[in-house]
Design a protein around this motif. Structure first.
Motif, short mmCIF file in Angstrom:
data_model
loop_
_atom_site.label_atom_id
_atom_site.label_comp_id
_atom_site.label_asym_id
_atom_site.label_seq_id
_atom_site.Cartn_x
_atom_site.Cartn_y
_atom_site.Cartn_z
N VAL A 201 0.85 -1.19 0.00
CA VAL A 201 0.00 0.00 0.00
C VAL A 201 0.88 1.24 0.00
O VAL A 201 1.84 1.32 0.77
CB VAL A 201 -0.94 0.01 1.22
N LYS A 202 0.56 2.20 -0.84
CA LYS A 202 1.30 3.47 -0.90
C LYS A 202 0.29 4.61 -0.93
O LYS A 202 -0.91 4.40 -1.16
CB LYS A 202 2.22 3.52 -2.12
N ILE A 203 0.77 5.81 -0.70
CA ILE A 203 -0.09 6.99 -0.70
C ILE A 203 0.24 7.84 -1.93
O ILE A 203 1.39 8.23 -2.13
CB ILE A 203 0.09 7.83 0.58
N VAL A 204 -0.77 8.11 -2.76
CA VAL A 204 -0.61 8.95 -3.95
C VAL A 204 -1.64 10.05 -3.89
O VAL A 204 -2.84 9.78 -3.86
CB VAL A 204 -0.78 8.13 -5.25
N GLU A 205 -1.16 11.31 -3.84
CA GLU A 205 -2.04 12.48 -3.75
C GLU A 205 -3.02 12.35 -2.58
O GLU A 205 -4.20 12.66 -2.68
CB GLU A 205 -2.81 12.67 -5.07
N GLY A 206 -2.49 11.87 -1.47
CA GLY A 206 -3.27 11.76 -0.25
C GLY A 206 -4.21 10.58 -0.18
O GLY A 206 -4.94 10.43 0.81
N LYS A 207 -4.21 9.70 -1.19
CA LYS A 207 -5.10 8.55 -1.21
C LYS A 207 -4.30 7.25 -1.29
O LYS A 207 -3.28 7.19 -1.98
CB LYS A 207 -6.06 8.63 -2.40
N PRO A 208 -4.75 6.20 -0.58
CA PRO A 208 -4.03 4.93 -0.62
C PRO A 208 -4.30 4.17 -1.92
O PRO A 208 -5.42 4.16 -2.44
CB PRO A 208 -4.60 4.17 0.58
N LEU A 209 -3.25 3.58 -2.46
CA LEU A 209 -3.33 2.71 -3.64
C LEU A 209 -2.52 1.46 -3.36
O LEU A 209 -1.60 1.48 -2.53
CB LEU A 209 -2.79 3.41 -4.89
N ILE A 210 -2.84 0.40 -4.05
CA ILE A 210 -2.04 -0.83 -3.95
C ILE A 210 -1.16 -0.91 -5.19
O ILE A 210 -1.64 -0.92 -6.31
CB ILE A 210 -2.94 -2.07 -3.89
N GLN A 211 0.16 -0.95 -4.97
CA GLN A 211 1.08 -1.14 -6.07
C GLN A 211 1.33 -2.63 -6.24
O GLN A 211 1.83 -3.30 -5.34
CB GLN A 211 2.41 -0.42 -5.85
N VAL A 212 0.96 -3.15 -7.40
CA VAL A 212 1.12 -4.58 -7.69
C VAL A 212 2.54 -4.88 -8.14
O VAL A 212 3.16 -5.85 -7.70
CB VAL A 212 0.11 -5.02 -8.77
N ALA A 213 3.06 -4.04 -9.03
CA ALA A 213 4.41 -4.22 -9.57
C ALA A 213 4.81 -2.95 -10.30
O ALA A 213 3.98 -2.06 -10.52
CB ALA A 213 4.46 -5.43 -10.51
N SER A 214 6.07 -2.86 -10.69
CA SER A 214 6.52 -1.74 -11.51
C SER A 214 7.57 -2.24 -12.50
O SER A 214 8.31 -3.18 -12.21
CB SER A 214 7.10 -0.60 -10.65
N PHE A 215 7.61 -1.58 -13.67
CA PHE A 215 8.49 -2.02 -14.74
C PHE A 215 9.23 -0.83 -15.35
O PHE A 215 8.80 0.32 -15.21
CB PHE A 215 7.68 -2.72 -15.83
N LYS A 216 10.31 -1.13 -16.06
CA LYS A 216 11.14 -0.08 -16.62
C LYS A 216 10.63 0.46 -17.95
O LYS A 216 11.19 1.42 -18.48
CB LYS A 216 12.59 -0.59 -16.78
N SER A 217 9.57 -0.15 -18.48
CA SER A 217 8.98 0.37 -19.71
C SER A 217 7.47 0.42 -19.55
O SER A 217 6.87 -0.42 -18.87
CB SER A 217 9.35 -0.51 -20.92
N ILE A 218 6.87 1.42 -20.19
CA ILE A 218 5.42 1.58 -20.11
C ILE A 218 4.71 0.40 -20.77
O ILE A 218 3.63 -0.02 -20.37
CB ILE A 218 4.99 2.91 -20.76
N GLU A 219 5.34 -0.18 -21.83
CA GLU A 219 4.75 -1.31 -22.52
C GLU A 219 4.64 -2.53 -21.61
O GLU A 219 3.61 -3.22 -21.58
CB GLU A 219 5.56 -1.66 -23.78
N GLN A 220 5.70 -2.81 -20.86
CA GLN A 220 5.67 -3.94 -19.92
C GLN A 220 4.63 -3.72 -18.83
O GLN A 220 3.92 -4.65 -18.42
CB GLN A 220 7.05 -4.13 -19.30
N SER A 221 4.56 -2.48 -18.36
CA SER A 221 3.60 -2.16 -17.30
C SER A 221 2.17 -2.34 -17.79
O SER A 221 1.32 -2.93 -17.11
CB SER A 221 3.83 -0.73 -16.82
N GLU A 222 1.86 -1.87 -18.99
CA GLU A 222 0.53 -2.01 -19.55
C GLU A 222 0.18 -3.47 -19.81
O GLU A 222 -0.96 -3.90 -19.62
CB GLU A 222 0.42 -1.19 -20.84
N ASP A 223 1.17 -4.24 -20.25
CA ASP A 223 0.95 -5.66 -20.51
C ASP A 223 0.59 -6.39 -19.22
O ASP A 223 -0.33 -7.22 -19.18
CB ASP A 223 2.20 -6.27 -21.15
N PHE A 224 1.32 -6.09 -18.16
CA PHE A 224 1.03 -6.74 -16.88
C PHE A 224 -0.31 -6.25 -16.32
O PHE A 224 -1.04 -7.02 -15.68
CB PHE A 224 2.16 -6.46 -15.88
#
Length: 254
Positions: A201-224
């Motif tokens: 769980v992380k805070i973005v603009e004062g609201k909690p979000l769940i970060q599932v994963a992160s990638f070095k390219s936008i294409e990989q992130s969108e695919d996941f």
């Protein structure tokens, strides 16, 4: 010769979904018979045949059939393909998706399984139909490829997902694109159980979000993100959260 029919929802040989009986019939039966919006007869599984289409392939089916019989052809189709058929017999035809939704156009709206249900009108004898499932257009082919996840559930859940920080300082600064879903205890439990055990769980603009994963390219992130959507359908999965990691940030984390 076959008479081409454009798929709507149900069809006989006329655009007004009616059949003109031969003149040899008596006056009481010489009239238009309309196809109903929904089939009146139940389609039994024993009367359903699976057909396997390939690109540009046309399948012809022929069989002996009695008046008012109901038969079905089950097939797989991809979003963007077009279904067409030809027959010189008096029949009513309905196309259903796996969710029992009636297809009201010739273009396939989404990839999945479909059933063509056919009811005869005045036929007792040989029935023949020619069915064609077109290939995808170039645009639809690209869209289908881009939206098809490259992941398998047999590889999940994983203890950690996404790309790791590079160890070479020369690769910094580097951007990471996060796959985030809306926060709830149920979502956090589900995403850890199904996908990534290190989701947090992380805070973005004062609201909690769940970060599932992160990638070095936008294409990989969108695919996941597309992969995650297959299980968390009603949750917005974002692939637009960008974090820049500098050399100093990497060294401070060591």
């Amino acid at each position: 010769m076959f008479t081409p029919l454009l798929l709507i929802s149900c069809y006989s040989q006329n655009n007004n979904q009616s059949v003109n009986l031969p003149k040899e019939q008596n006056k009481e039966t010489t009239k238009f018979q309309k196809c109903s919006q929904q089939p009146k007869n139940l389609l039994q599984s024993k009367n359903v045949e699976t057909v396997d289409f390939k690109k540009e392939q046309t399948i012809t089916k022929s069989k002996e059939i009695n008046k008012n019989d109901t038969i079905g052809y089950q097939f797989q189709a991809q979003e963007g393909q077009t279904l067409n058929y030809q027959t010189n017999n008096e029949v009513c035809i309905w196309i259903y998706s796996a969710e029992a939704k009636l297809l009201e156009q010739s273009e396939i709206p989404e990839t999945g399984e479909y059933i063509m249900q056919i009811s005869t009108v005045n036929l007792s004898g040989n029935f023949e139909i020619e069915i064609t499932l077109s290939s995808l257009s170039a645009k639809a082919e690209r869209s289908n490829t881009n939206n098809s996840p490259r992941y398998s559930f047999t590889d999940f859940p994983k203890s950690s997902c996404g790309d790791s920080l590079p160890q070479n300082e020369e690769e910094y600064p580097i951007s990471f694109y996060a796959v985030d879903i809306s926060h709830s205890k149920a979502n956090l439990k589900r995403v850890r159980r199904t996908f990534c055990q290190d989701a947090f769980v992380k805070i973005v603009e004062g609201k909690p979000l769940i970060q599932v994963a992160s990638f070095k390219s936008i294409e990989q992130s969108e695919d996941f993100a597309n992969f995650v959507r297959t299980k968390i359908e009603n949750t917005k999965v974002r692939a637009d959260s960008k974090t820049i990691v500098t050399k100093e940030m990497f060294n401070n984390a060591q």
